[in-house]
Design an enzyme around this catalytic site. Structure first.
Site, PDB file in Angstrom:
ATOM      1  N   ASP A  48       1.266   0.380   3.481  1.00  0.00           N
ATOM      2  CA  ASP A  48       0.174  -0.260   3.970  1.00  0.00           C
ATOM      3  C   ASP A  48       0.098  -1.695   3.566  1.00  0.00           C
ATOM      4  O   ASP A  48       1.028  -2.319   3.229  1.00  0.00           O
ATOM      5  CB  ASP A  48      -1.065   0.392   3.490  1.00  0.00           C
ATOM      6  CG  ASP A  48      -2.341   0.545   4.350  1.00  0.00           C
ATOM      7  OD1 ASP A  48      -2.359  -0.297   5.127  1.00  0.00           O
ATOM      8  OD2 ASP A  48      -3.020   1.730   3.993  1.00  0.00           O
ATOM      9  N   TYR A 112      10.471   3.911  -5.170  1.00  0.00           N
ATOM     10  CA  TYR A 112       9.510   2.647  -5.124  1.00  0.00           C
ATOM     11  C   TYR A 112       9.718   1.980  -6.461  1.00  0.00           C
ATOM     12  O   TYR A 112      10.005   2.585  -7.484  1.00  0.00           O
ATOM     13  CB  TYR A 112       8.153   3.369  -4.903  1.00  0.00           C
ATOM     14  CG  TYR A 112       7.815   3.646  -3.474  1.00  0.00           C
ATOM     15  CD1 TYR A 112       7.038   2.612  -2.615  1.00  0.00           C
ATOM     16  CD2 TYR A 112       7.912   4.974  -3.023  1.00  0.00           C
ATOM     17  CE1 TYR A 112       6.763   2.958  -1.299  1.00  0.00           C
ATOM     18  CE2 TYR A 112       7.630   5.473  -1.592  1.00  0.00           C
ATOM     19  CZ  TYR A 112       7.112   4.198  -0.910  1.00  0.00           C
ATOM     20  OH  TYR A 112       6.685   4.553   0.393  1.00  0.00           O
TER      21      TYR A 112
END
Length: 298
Positions: A48, A112
């Site tokens: 995002d 991540y």
């Protein structure tokens, strides 16, 4: 016609202007390949606004006119990069893949990386790092306590407590966190020489097949709170076991700019030199709802 399924590594340093996504720009570049059918990029992981990607992946199908051979992976990489209209997106590598390959469903894990810095404030932080790191405004972190707290998060758990409180509950909150680590990172070349002795960078990494919306940023915020002494490792464990996203001292969410999708992993994929074909191991083609990566990760 020649059908061609390709998996490619994609790097997005930052999201383009609002309303224009990475996928849109890739597909616009692919229009120049003159495929018989429109090219659609199926991206393995969505990120995002404000979140970066060092090594995302996608697959696409290209059908060339009769008599024209498939693009080689190198030519495809060069062509897409030449036609991309945004300088912060690059295709790193392309591979041929089986026709039924799916970049999202066949990923075995995703890693991540969250970057934090101590020894500086946002006011004194390098302008080149400002949107790529979280400057904590402190000189010290209790890294040993952070590592202890990270161990509580590893394994298979119900991560309901680390999802967005306003999120719909259709997503399966049971996830297996394969790895959670906190390690010192090399000094940034963008740090001013006078600041290098004071500034320390830290890498917080999480690896799992899939994550809940904002799970990574919420876990990061809790680990940083432990490092700052506002939470204890046992409180992180209690929050995990509570399965309540509203538990704990406030709704902690780390800023988006420090988060990177570092890599997407596939069983049997060799990224070595001279490799241009993904030979899938013999695996079941089915996938259960719990196996599907769910939603953007922030």
């Amino acid at each position: 016609m020649w059908p061609q399924t390709v998996t490619s590594g994609v790097m997005a340093i930052k999201r383009p202007k609002q309303g224009i996504g990475v996928q849109n720009l890739l597909e616009k570049a692919a229009e120049r390949l003159k495929s018989v059918t429109p090219v659609k990029f199926n991206i393995s992981s969505r990120t995002d606004t404000g979140v970066h990607a060092l090594g995302n992946s996608a697959h696409l199908d290209i059908q060339r006119l009769t008599g024209r051979p498939p693009f080689s992976p190198d030519i495809l990489t060069l062509a897409l990069n030449r036609h991309l209209e945004h300088p912060d997106i690059r295709v790193i590598r392309a591979f041929r893949a089986p026709d039924d390959f799916h970049a999202r469903f066949e990923a075995t894990s995703r890693t991540y990386l969250y970057r934090v810095a101590t020894g500086c404030s946002l006011d004194t932080f390098s302008v080149f790092e400002r949107n790529l790191c979280w400057a904590l405004g402190t000189d010290h972190l209790d890294v040993a306590a952070m590592q202890e707290a990270a161990q509580h998060l590893q394994g298979t758990h119900n991560f309901q407590a680390f999802r967005s409180a306003s999120e719909d509950n259709w997503q399966n909150p049971v996830k297996t966190l394969l790895r959670a680590s906190v390690v010192p990172a090399p000094a940034s070349p963008f740090t001013h020489p006078q600041e290098k002795r004071k500034v320390q960078f830290w890498d917080i990494e999480f690896e799992s097949k899939s994550f809940l919306y904002k799970q990574v940023r919420r876990m990061t915020a809790c680990l940083v709170a432990v490092g700052l002494g506002t939470l204890t490792p046992s409180q992180v464990k209690e929050k995990l076991e509570s399965q309540d996203p509203r538990s704990g001292p406030g709704l902690l969410v780390a800023p988006a700019q420090g988060l990177f999708l570092k890599s997407v992993h596939y069983e049997g994929l060799d990224w070595g030199p001279g490799k241009d074909w993904y030979n899938r191991p013999s695996v079941s083609r089915g996938c259960s709802p719990g196996d599907v990566p769910e939603g953007p990760v922030l």
